[in-house]
Design an enzyme around this catalytic site. Structure first.
Site, PDB file in Angstrom:
ATOM      1  N   GLN B 127       0.834  -1.197   0.000  1.00  0.00           N
ATOM      2  CA  GLN B 127       0.000   0.000   0.000  1.00  0.00           C
ATOM      3  C   GLN B 127       0.870   1.249   0.000  1.00  0.00           C
ATOM      4  OE1 GLN B 127      -1.593   1.134   3.748  1.00  0.00           O
ATOM      5  NE2 GLN B 127      -3.481   1.995   2.901  1.00  0.00           N
ATOM      6  N   TYR B 129       0.610   4.911   0.355  1.00  0.00           N
ATOM      7  CA  TYR B 129      -0.137   6.133   0.679  1.00  0.00           C
ATOM      8  C   TYR B 129       0.817   7.219   1.185  1.00  0.00           C
ATOM      9  CZ  TYR B 129      -4.976   4.402   0.480  1.00  0.00           C
ATOM     10  OH  TYR B 129      -6.198   3.942   0.076  1.00  0.00           O
ATOM     11  N   SER B 130       1.446   6.909   2.341  1.00  0.00           N
ATOM     12  CA  SER B 130       2.253   7.921   3.029  1.00  0.00           C
ATOM     13  C   SER B 130       3.458   8.320   2.199  1.00  0.00           C
ATOM     14  CB  SER B 130       2.756   7.366   4.351  1.00  0.00           C
ATOM     15  OG  SER B 130       1.681   7.156   5.209  1.00  0.00           O
ATOM     16  N   GLU B 246     -11.229   0.219   6.044  1.00  0.00           N
ATOM     17  CA  GLU B 246     -10.095  -0.238   6.826  1.00  0.00           C
ATOM     18  C   GLU B 246     -10.278   0.065   8.305  1.00  0.00           C
ATOM     19  OE1 GLU B 246      -6.667   2.110   6.014  1.00  0.00           O
ATOM     20  OE2 GLU B 246      -5.347   0.937   7.300  1.00  0.00           O
ATOM     21  N   SER B 387      -3.097   9.166  12.607  1.00  0.00           N
ATOM     22  CA  SER B 387      -2.705   9.182  14.014  1.00  0.00           C
ATOM     23  C   SER B 387      -3.913   9.457  14.913  1.00  0.00           C
ATOM     24  CB  SER B 387      -1.659  10.272  14.245  1.00  0.00           C
ATOM     25  OG  SER B 387      -2.267  11.540  14.163  1.00  0.00           O
ATOM     26  N   ASN B 388      -3.774   9.123  16.168  1.00  0.00           N
ATOM     27  CA  ASN B 388      -4.873   9.390  17.094  1.00  0.00           C
ATOM     28  C   ASN B 388      -5.176  10.877  17.198  1.00  0.00           C
ATOM     29  OD1 ASN B 388      -5.112   6.668  17.502  1.00  0.00           O
ATOM     30  ND2 ASN B 388      -5.201   6.807  19.727  1.00  0.00           N
ATOM     31  N   GLU B 389      -4.176  11.710  16.998  1.00  0.00           N
ATOM     32  CA  GLU B 389      -4.441  13.152  16.988  1.00  0.00           C
ATOM     33  C   GLU B 389      -5.376  13.496  15.821  1.00  0.00           C
ATOM     34  OE1 GLU B 389      -1.365  11.867  17.290  1.00  0.00           O
ATOM     35  OE2 GLU B 389      -0.756  12.499  19.303  1.00  0.00           O
TER      36      GLU B 389
END
Lengths: 372, 401, 372, 401
Positions: B127, B129-130, B246, B387-389
């Site tokens: 994958q 993406y980043s 996802e 990220s959780n942020e």
């Protein structure tokens, strides 16, 4: 104890800063860690030449007679640079145990060798049942003719892979009064050493003592004073670990501040996000809490060398602060913080190890409660 | 009712027997030595192919593409039995991510070309993406593709592509236009071969000492025009669909975490507390354990609610973010407790013993082997996949409008 | 148990929303709380007329035969509006204890009166030693001729100030086998009631039972079934509290979102500060956690009426979620959140009380561990 | 050395004897019934005047203004003895805030007029900083003063002015100019009488049911021109000086918190754990207690460091913010633990029993009486005096430059 005079102290601090600045590159460190013996042997000789190996020891042993705050200053710098040489294991634990024990002959013969960089005595106290408690051990020392027979297993012996000697704690059965904790000196080739690298780039070992016989001259403590010596050494060790942790956290915080100022997301530096700002403030506070507590603990240590409560609280704070600063440094670096290539993850791992060694937070909070 | 419940019983037996027979020791070893979200590659793909041979690899796919046509109950039972047996979870990149995206947005040709290899486990998709400068901020993607005659030319790089060094295919987001909003010029590409000239893959060593993620570099890599999934410049639509697929996932975090907790409790019954007692009897351990048990119970309740919720309803986005936040933070706390329960033996670095099939015995207790790598690797749980942020930003936007 | 049909359920929910919307103004509530009897007596009659007082009871007692989810729906709305009438005390605890106990005569005579709004039986189980544990009590019931003599003290009897009857738990000494927990029915004028307002705007009481003699008809349970009835009632009570807390948190979160959108500082609405945004997200998550856990617990309750673990976990979650949402709502409102005049502080106080009643977080985590 | 240590011993005896003799029951009752930062007013001021009669009210003031000329050690001993005896702390608005500001910025005339009344306890000064729309954001003050001939005319309002309903004087920040940066047009006023026409004070009832804070309204209130402390439009300088003086304070939070913790531990030895044991023996309680003890130890270490630090050094600002953050959060956690230790008896509302001198016995255990009001009132600890969010902003600014 003879303290360093101001001039010597400044020279020492200076020499540490210079040496680390000139020689302690993170990428080179990775190479040292991956090759045998797991650290830079030349450094160790230089530590000796610069007098660092003798820092806490008496002048008659070739030492400088520095006090605890000198050692802590050194450890803080070592923490900052992520120094991997086994200074704490050899000087802080093994050497100190010998210095504080009752066997003058052993001290007189071994400490000068340590100071010169030739001998590397390491403390072996932890066992799979001990979980931080040096007085909870199964290794036994039984009387044999003219000496002692040691049997047992020691785990998580930090620096054990590199040791020339071990200071081994054991339940000594001397008379009918039941066992007492004593320390014995064992040569590395007298027992079985299973060495391994540790996740923080250091080395450790498991020791198997299967009927290791030593003569009386290797007995380091008498009258059950082994427990007291262990306590003092571990308490000093915890202060050294705390100093190292403070240094590591200072670097980590600086790295994180720098990174978030440069790294951009959504068109702005991520340091402009208030949530991350406050996270870094809490990292700062966590670091300062440990730094201040260490300072207070060390100043009281000078006044009285027995402070079970202070050292238990200090270790608990080390666990809390180290965990928070380490975890958040990784989180704020994002993916790159998860890589082996960046030093941030290595600081995080070292802080993790410091938290686990010598008893975890819950253990030390219990110990502190008992000593309130 | 009677008949159905008998069927399910029989089905469970069938699944159990199959796993019993087909999951050989090295597949089970791979299950035991999972230290991140992603199981060891080789054994996992071998298990994938075995399941495919039985027609069971693509549990949640429609039958027309090779799904087994199971009811929700059957899927649950299958997952449960796999979890209990400790076989590796199949890798999600193909089955859970690009596969469903191809089903929804692909041409008939793309479906025909790509879906069978995903179902069979013949292909593995990475994958992309980043990017180094676009982590959670997909809109600022810089990896670009330019149309030239009958092909695209890709330049740029991707990072954090899991197992790209094992992959033969790759799906990725590339910028195909600089016009309009930043999100509008993105396309979703399917790359059928990774041995194309100019494409380089470099594994990244992680905190645990193993490579799992990779950097992927594109230097004038040519790909055919039909590699675009969905319309050109509309890749964001595909990516969004896929992200929701996802994040919510069908996997039950709570069930897996529950098993981790059980393992911790079992170990606590075997380990001492340093004062002569057993850790399991220490009320401080019990309180901390029960707090985590409660977190898992609440997560389980949230997952049930989410499963019953219509996808695309206004609350389903924030709810999937909530699951990501709470599940990943709970996971991290569980791995933290596991480390403390095992104690200093977890400090030993055991690269060889962790390598599946190496036949190297661990130093120290077997149960402590994976504990530290899990702790270290799962620091990424709150970073990757948004990220959780970022997840909190998403919920905040919903709350504040 | 006969469940409400869908039509009745919709009508009920509708009537609750309408009533509360029309009658439950926060500023009027303050007046009711400050005057005797501490709630609005007319409301209570309306609750009776609207069928709410009979919601969980059997039709032969004049009730609607609703199930737990009906009651929870009502409680959530009550929580949202900060309803101060002693619904949980009378219907949820006192009434349920009588309904679940073994004394049919008592149920047949008292429950219709309760449903009609005339009788207000309240459960008195807590003692200064109990700290959440209904089986840890000192009140005794000893055999006297044709009846029982009760002695002891009950504390924190919620709604006790307003009760017509008390369902009193006691250690009953019936034979030589040692005491068992039983429930007894006592009229409010038979014992000494020390009433007081509580910090959340409700009423409480301490009861002194100094040789209170009751005849056998007042014995509500047999064969030590008092403990089992108490357990069930308290478990239902915890679900009702959780529902009320969810309602209160929904309102608090809404208030906080609204306030931060309007309140400006440094030239912008404070809702634009990311730290406050994430705080509100965590309030949302805390609320949702309780809401979802309550839903799951209630659905399992329908299937099996014994679930010590589920209810212990639910109460622990209530403590956590209620504390976080309440504290942060005040924090984000700033000074104004600290005033008696704004409803926010009152929701916070109610959530605080719900956290403390029936055992705190630590107690329930222990209870849950024991039942894992 | 010898002589000095003898002196200190004698000094401690002297202080102890004085408190023993002069602190009557109602003063001690006020000490016991403190439920916020601010002790009950009447008894506190009476104690203030008694201390003044002995020359001890203004412990940290220079001798020329009425200070006792104590060494740092003496001050510490005095504070310690007061803490041990449980007498109320003196109110800080005069002695700790406006007094030092007047010493630093006041004219001779202002010093002569105002300092003696502060030292003696004859006057009580209210602090007018916050406004309904300017809480932690002093720069957006709206309360304004216009010069007219030989006086200013004040219009606007202040809020959260502690004990204004008891005050006869008030210091406040007002806007005297709209030019330049918002902070530049602010002046620091000293109001010598609160019975001026147009000035109205309305107490605000707090969460505990008592009034402590007040709203203050100014409707064309006239004050003389010489009420300005420091230069006109330079009030920010005064306020900043005073804020630093206030935040760092000389009071040791750690010592006070340590006493609170001791009280909790004592109570835990008296109360049950609900399972037939004593709460003090519950390892879960012990762990939680020790965590707080550690927080207090770290705070104590930070306070020592701060005390030894030069005021105005680059770290002293952030450090004082750090103390505010950690001390107030620790305080809140201590009050939370106290509530849980006492349990449900803390739910009883006891306005009468809490009123000093009312002679009403508490319902339930005496030790539980103040626990809930303290918990409720101290929610304000992270709000007032610059919220903890603001304090974190301050440190962030220092860290990020």
């Amino acid at each position: 104890m003879a303290f360093l005079n101001d001039e010597t102290r400044v020279m020492l601090e200076d020499s540490v800063d210079k040496f680390l600045g000139a020689h302690y590159d993170f990428h080179q460190r990775r190479a040292w860690v991956e090759q045998e013996p797991g650290y830079n042997r030349e450094h160790w000789q230089q530590f000796a030449e610069l007098g660092w190996l003798g820092l806490p020891f008496a002048e008659r042993h070739g030492g400088l007679g520095g006090d605890i705050s000198d050692t802590l200053g050194l450890m803080r710098r070592f923490g900052s640079a992520l120094v991997v040489e086994p200074y704490m294991s050899v000087v802080g634990l093994g050497g100190q145990a010998i210095a504080l024990a009752d066997n003058q002959d052993a001290a007189d013969s071994l400490l000068p060798e340590l100071v010169a960089g030739n001998a590397m005595p390491v403390l072996a106290w932890e066992e799979s049942i001990s979980r931080g408690n040096p007085e909870h051990l199964a290794t036994s020392a039984r009387r044999i003719d003219g000496g002692w027979r040691l049997e047992g297993e020691k785990v998580a012996v930090v620096g054990g892979d590199l040791a020339s000697h071990f200071v081994v704690s054991a339940q000594a059965f001397e008379d009918d009064a039941g066992p007492v904790v004593e320390l014995f000196l064992v040569h590395a080739d007298e027992l079985q050493v299973t060495g391994f690298p540790t996740m923080d780039g250091h080395r450790g070992a498991r020791l198997t003592l299967a009927a290791v016989d030593v003569d009386d001259s290797r007995r380091l403590t008498r009258n059950g004073r082994g427990a007291e010596v262990l306590r003092q050494v571990l308490e000093q060790g915890i202060m050294m670990m705390a100093a190292e942790a403070v240094g590591a956290m200072q670097t980590l915080l600086r790295r994180t501040l720098d990174y978030t100022r440069t790294r951009r997301q959504f068109g702005v530096p991520i340091a402009s996000f208030q949530v991350l700002q406050h996270r870094m403030v809490d990292m700062y506070i966590a670091m300062k809490n440990l730094e201040h507590l260490l300072e207070a603990t060390a100043s009281r240590w000078d006044q009285s060398p027995s402070h079970a409560r202070d050292s238990a609280l200090l270790k608990a704070q080390l666990c809390q602060s180290g965990r928070y600063v380490g975890q958040q440094a990784v989180q704020l670096h994002g993916g790159i913080g998860m890589t082996d290539e960046l030093d941030v993850g290595h600081y995080f791992k070292r802080l993790t190890a410091l938290g686990l060694l010598f008893g975890d937070e819950s253990y030390h909070l219990k110990r502190a409660w008992a000593a309130l | 009712m009677e008949t159905k419940s008998v069927d399910l019983q029989a089905f469970r037996q069938e699944v159990r027997a199959f796993i019993e027979q087909e999951a050989d020791e090295s597949i089970r070893e791979a299950g035991r030595k999972m230290t991140s979200f992603f199981p060891p590659f080789e054994q996992c793909m071998r298990w994938h192919r075995k399941l495919h041979a039985r027609g069971w690899s693509a549990a949640s796919w429609p039958e027309q593409y090779g799904g087994p046509g199971w009811s929700r109950e059957q899927k649950r039972i299958f997952e449960e039995e796999c979890r209990i047996a400790g076989v590796p979870r199949l890798l999600p990149q193909g089955l859970g991510m690009v596969g469903p995206a191809i089903m929804k947005f692909g041409t008939d040709e793309q479906k025909r070309r790509f879906l069978p290899g995903i179902a069979s486990g013949e292909d593995f998709w990475a994958q992309g993406y980043s990017e180094p400068n676009a982590g959670s901020d997909l809109a600022s993607l810089a990896c670009r593709a330019e149309r030239r005659d009958d092909h695209y030319v890709i330049n740029g790089s991707k990072t954090w592509t899991t197992y790209a060094h094992h992959a033969n295919r790759m799906f990725l987001l590339v910028r195909t236009s600089n016009e309009g909003k930043p999100q509008q010029g993105i396309s979703f590409f399917l790359i059928d071969r990774l041995d194309r000239p100019g494409l380089e893959i470099r594994p990244i060593i992680g905190l645990d000492g193993f490579p799992e993620q990779c950097d992927v570099f594109f230097d004038n890599v040519e790909v055919p025009l039909d590699c675009c999934l969905g319309e050109e410049n509309q890749g964001w639509t595909v990516a969004k669909y896929l992200l929701e697929h996802e994040r919510g996932g069908s996997a039950s975090f709570a069930a897996t975490f529950g098993m981790e907790l059980n393992r911790i409790r079992e170990r606590a019954a075997e380990l001492g507390d340093g004062f002569g007692g057993i850790m399991r009897d220490d009320p401080v351990f019990q309180q901390r354990f029960t707090r985590l048990y409660l977190e898992v119970a609440a997560l389980d309740a949230t997952e049930s609610r989410f499963a019953a919720m219509e996808k695309g309803s206004p609350e389903s986005g924030p709810m999937s973010s909530m699951i990501k936040i709470t599940a990943m933070e709970t996971l991290q706390r569980i791995t933290e407790l596991a480390v403390e329960v095992e104690g200093s033996p977890t400090l030993t670095l055991q690269l060889a013993a962790l390598t599946v099939g190496a036949g190297v015995a661990p130093e120290g207790p077997e149960q402590a082997l994976t504990v530290m790598p899990k702790y270290l690797n799962n620091r990424a749980a709150t970073i990757f996949g948004g990220s959780n942020e970022i997840q909190r930003n998403i919920i905040a936007k919903m709350l504040l409008g």
